[in-house]
Design a protein around this motif. Structure first.
Motif, PDB file in Angstrom:
ATOM      1  N   ARG A 111      -0.034  -3.912   7.152  1.00  0.00           N
ATOM      2  CA  ARG A 111      -0.687  -4.153   8.451  1.00  0.00           C
ATOM      3  C   ARG A 111      -2.192  -3.960   8.363  1.00  0.00           C
ATOM      4  NH1 ARG A 111       2.723   0.131  11.686  1.00  0.00           N
ATOM      5  NH2 ARG A 111       2.136   1.211   9.787  1.00  0.00           N
ATOM      6  N   THR A 115       0.830  -1.214   0.000  1.00  0.00           N
ATOM      7  CA  THR A 115       0.000   0.000   0.000  1.00  0.00           C
ATOM      8  C   THR A 115       0.858   1.255   0.000  1.00  0.00           C
ATOM      9  OG1 THR A 115      -0.086  -0.038   2.425  1.00  0.00           O
ATOM     10  CG2 THR A 115      -1.889  -1.126   1.260  1.00  0.00           C
ATOM     11  N   TYR A 131      10.777  -2.403   2.775  1.00  0.00           N
ATOM     12  CA  TYR A 131      10.823  -2.606   4.227  1.00  0.00           C
ATOM     13  C   TYR A 131      10.684  -1.265   4.960  1.00  0.00           C
ATOM     14  CZ  TYR A 131      12.226  -4.175   8.810  1.00  0.00           C
ATOM     15  OH  TYR A 131      12.234  -4.463  10.143  1.00  0.00           O
ATOM     16  N   LYS A 182       4.221   3.861  -1.372  1.00  0.00           N
ATOM     17  CA  LYS A 182       4.414   4.696  -2.572  1.00  0.00           C
ATOM     18  C   LYS A 182       4.802   3.867  -3.788  1.00  0.00           C
ATOM     19  CE  LYS A 182       7.129   7.578  -0.186  1.00  0.00           C
ATOM     20  NZ  LYS A 182       6.688   7.234   1.193  1.00  0.00           N
TER      21      LYS A 182
HETATM   22  N1  LIG Z   1      11.134   7.470   0.471  1.00  0.00           N
HETATM   23  C1  LIG Z   1      12.342   7.561  -0.097  1.00  0.00           C
HETATM   24  O1  LIG Z   1      12.768   8.617  -0.577  1.00  0.00           O
HETATM   25  C2  LIG Z   1      13.197   6.314  -0.197  1.00  0.00           C
HETATM   26  C3  LIG Z   1      14.393   6.355  -0.936  1.00  0.00           C
HETATM   27  C4  LIG Z   1      15.175   5.196  -1.039  1.00  0.00           C
HETATM   28  C5  LIG Z   1      14.775   4.026  -0.415  1.00  0.00           C
HETATM   29  N2  LIG Z   1      13.612   4.023   0.309  1.00  0.00           N
HETATM   30  C6  LIG Z   1      13.204   2.776   0.985  1.00  0.00           C
HETATM   31  O2  LIG Z   1      11.874   2.479   0.641  1.00  0.00           O
HETATM   32  C7  LIG Z   1      11.295   1.663   1.672  1.00  0.00           C
HETATM   33  C8  LIG Z   1       9.877   2.118   1.881  1.00  0.00           C
HETATM   34  O3  LIG Z   1       9.893   3.428   2.398  1.00  0.00           O
HETATM   35  P1  LIG Z   1       8.796   4.512   2.022  1.00  0.00           P
HETATM   36  O4  LIG Z   1       9.088   5.703   2.845  1.00  0.00           O
HETATM   37  O5  LIG Z   1       8.698   4.667   0.527  1.00  0.00           O
HETATM   38  O6  LIG Z   1       7.444   3.854   2.582  1.00  0.00           O
HETATM   39  P2  LIG Z   1       6.159   3.343   1.780  1.00  0.00           P
HETATM   40  O7  LIG Z   1       6.514   2.109   0.997  1.00  0.00           O
HETATM   41  O8  LIG Z   1       5.505   4.477   1.064  1.00  0.00           O
HETATM   42  O9  LIG Z   1       5.210   2.946   2.994  1.00  0.00           O
HETATM   43  C9  LIG Z   1       5.513   1.893   3.894  1.00  0.00           C
HETATM   44  C10 LIG Z   1       4.705   0.621   3.560  1.00  0.00           C
HETATM   45  O10 LIG Z   1       5.006  -0.366   4.521  1.00  0.00           O
HETATM   46  C11 LIG Z   1       3.795  -0.729   5.237  1.00  0.00           C
HETATM   47  N3  LIG Z   1       4.170  -0.962   6.638  1.00  0.00           N
HETATM   48  C12 LIG Z   1       4.497  -0.058   7.584  1.00  0.00           C
HETATM   49  N4  LIG Z   1       4.835  -0.661   8.725  1.00  0.00           N
HETATM   50  C13 LIG Z   1       4.706  -2.009   8.509  1.00  0.00           C
HETATM   51  C14 LIG Z   1       4.918  -3.174   9.303  1.00  0.00           C
HETATM   52  N5  LIG Z   1       5.320  -3.096  10.579  1.00  0.00           N
HETATM   53  N6  LIG Z   1       4.706  -4.376   8.734  1.00  0.00           N
HETATM   54  C15 LIG Z   1       4.276  -4.490   7.469  1.00  0.00           C
HETATM   55  N7  LIG Z   1       4.083  -3.434   6.644  1.00  0.00           N
HETATM   56  C16 LIG Z   1       4.286  -2.195   7.176  1.00  0.00           C
HETATM   57  C17 LIG Z   1       2.871   0.448   5.042  1.00  0.00           C
HETATM   58  O11 LIG Z   1       1.509   0.089   5.146  1.00  0.00           O
HETATM   59  P3  LIG Z   1       0.725   0.103   6.556  1.00  0.00           P
HETATM   60  O12 LIG Z   1       1.145   1.351   7.275  1.00  0.00           O
HETATM   61  O13 LIG Z   1      -0.701   0.094   6.137  1.00  0.00           O
HETATM   62  O14 LIG Z   1       1.134  -1.151   7.265  1.00  0.00           O
HETATM   63  C18 LIG Z   1       3.190   0.829   3.605  1.00  0.00           C
HETATM   64  O15 LIG Z   1       2.588  -0.076   2.698  1.00  0.00           O
HETATM   65  C19 LIG Z   1      12.216   1.784   2.894  1.00  0.00           C
HETATM   66  O16 LIG Z   1      12.949   0.589   3.050  1.00  0.00           O
HETATM   67  C20 LIG Z   1      13.162   2.900   2.507  1.00  0.00           C
HETATM   68  O17 LIG Z   1      14.443   2.711   3.046  1.00  0.00           O
HETATM   69  C21 LIG Z   1      12.814   5.124   0.426  1.00  0.00           C
END
Ligand SMILES: NC(=O)c1ccc[n+]([C@@H]2O[C@H](COP(=O)([O-])OP(=O)(O)OC[C@H]3O[C@@H](n4cnc5c(N)ncnc54)[C@H](OP(=O)(O)O)[C@@H]3O)[C@@H](O)[C@H]2O)c1
Length: 287
Positions: free
Chosen positions: A50, A27, A75, A29
């Motif tokens: 979750r 769910t 993650y 980004k």
């Molecule tokens: N954002 C950036 O600029 C960026 C850049 C490089 C790498 N990354 C990497 O991308 C990954 C995702 O980060 P994001 O900020 O883009 O987040 P995201 O994927 O937009 O959101 C987090 C996702 O994980 C789920 N989630 C949260 N806590 C959870 C748990 N305890 N168990 C299972 N699912 C869970 C959330 O759904 P629910 O809350 O409904 O559970 C949602 O689907 C990270 O590993 C990050 O290091 C991000």
């Protein structure tokens, strides 16, 4: 009762007899963009988050993994979290039907290497997507409200970052989940240009037709602001991570999108023009 909850909370497309792609963070980004693309192409998708799937509740893992042949891992909150590698290793040990794994990772981030190694140690074909900062942090995450308010106060100094569009990440992830030639590849995914936060604010001003300013602040002043969104513990870890990632060592371009897809990445201006509906409702409410 528990069984019923699982069915409600794990979103699954039709076609249970087909190979199923499991999207962890489905769910988020990138996860929801990948789900849309795979479903449109006729693939069976299980988008897990979750409460049905929780990294911190191993009892929820097997239902998500059941029959999954391809697994995408985003993650939360960051792959450099100390428990990430152990949890990913333990989960993939249970992934008996898995034939390939795609991991969303970070670029220039030594803390993610143990988790990447956990994926590689499975012996399964893997693809690692080492991403720059997402453009969508400005429209779907912690920078959205500051954009709407017209002031992005953030501890990035004058450092440039090659922001990458989550739509490009999703395109690469879909290719990696469905095409064999991406096996055992590490793709470094960036946008096509270096963009400072001041540049980003200027582009957003043009798209929104109203002033958006960037104000560099000290990490210590930003941390309590972020804590209001993610809590003090995660805010401390993320602020420290942001300071490290934005110290200039990542201020260079990479060719991962071109290499994986045979086309260039989208620019920050293209992203901003396409994302305008993310800010419009809040702007209309504010005016
Ligand atoms: N954002 C950036 O600029 C960026 C850049 C490089 C790498 N990354 C990497 O991308 C990954 C995702 O980060 P994001 O900020 O883009 O987040 P995201 O994927 O937009 O959101 C987090 C996702 O994980 C789920 N989630 C949260 N806590 C959870 C748990 N305890 N168990 C299972 N699912 C869970 C959330 O759904 P629910 O809350 O409904 O559970 C949602 O689907 C990270 O590993 C990050 O290091 C991000």
């Amino acid at each position: 009762m528990m069984r019923l909850a699982m069915h409600v909370c794990i979103a699954q497309s039709e076609g249970m007899t087909n190979p199923t792609t499991l999207l962890l963070g489905g769910t988020g980004k990138t996860g929801r963009r990948i789900a849309t693309r795979l479903t449109a192409a006729g693939h069976a998708v299980r988008a897990a988050s979750r409460p049905a799937f929780d990294w911190h509740a191993p009892a929820t893992w097997d239902a998500a993994l059941d029959g999954a042949t391809a697994i995408y891992i985003a993650y939360p909150p960051d792959l450099a979290a100390p428990e990430a590698a152990g949890q990913i290793r333990a989960l993939l040990r249970r992934a008996r039907s898995a034939e390939r794994v795609v991991l969303l990772s970070g670029r220039g981030e030594p803390g993610v290497l143990p988790a990447e190694q956990a994926v590689r140690d499975t012996g399964l074909p893997f693809t690692i997507l080492r991403c720059a900062w997402f453009c969508q942090n400005f429209s779907e995450s912690f920078l959205r409200d500051p954009v709407v308010a017209g002031t992005i106060a953030f501890p990035a100094g004058a450092t440039a970052e090659p922001f990458v569009d989550a739509d490009d990440i999703a395109d690469v992830a879909v290719a990696a989940l469905t095409e064999p030639q991406h096996a055992n590849q590490i793709y470094e995914l960036t946008g096509p240009a270096l963009v400072t936060f001041a540049d980003a604010a200027a582009i957003l001003s043009g798209v929104l037709g109203r002033a958006v300013h960037y104000v560099p602040v000290a990490p210590a002043d930003y941390e309590p602001v972020l804590a209001q969104h993610v809590g003090p513990e995660v805010a401390a870890a993320l602020t420290s991570l942001f300071s490290f990632l934005l110290d200039g060592h990542n201020a260079h371009l990479a060719d991962g999108v071109q290499r994986a897809l045979g086309r260039p990445p989208r620019s920050f201006a293209q992203y901003a023009a396409g994302a305008i509906t993310a800010w419009q409702p809040a702007l209309a409410h504010a005016s």
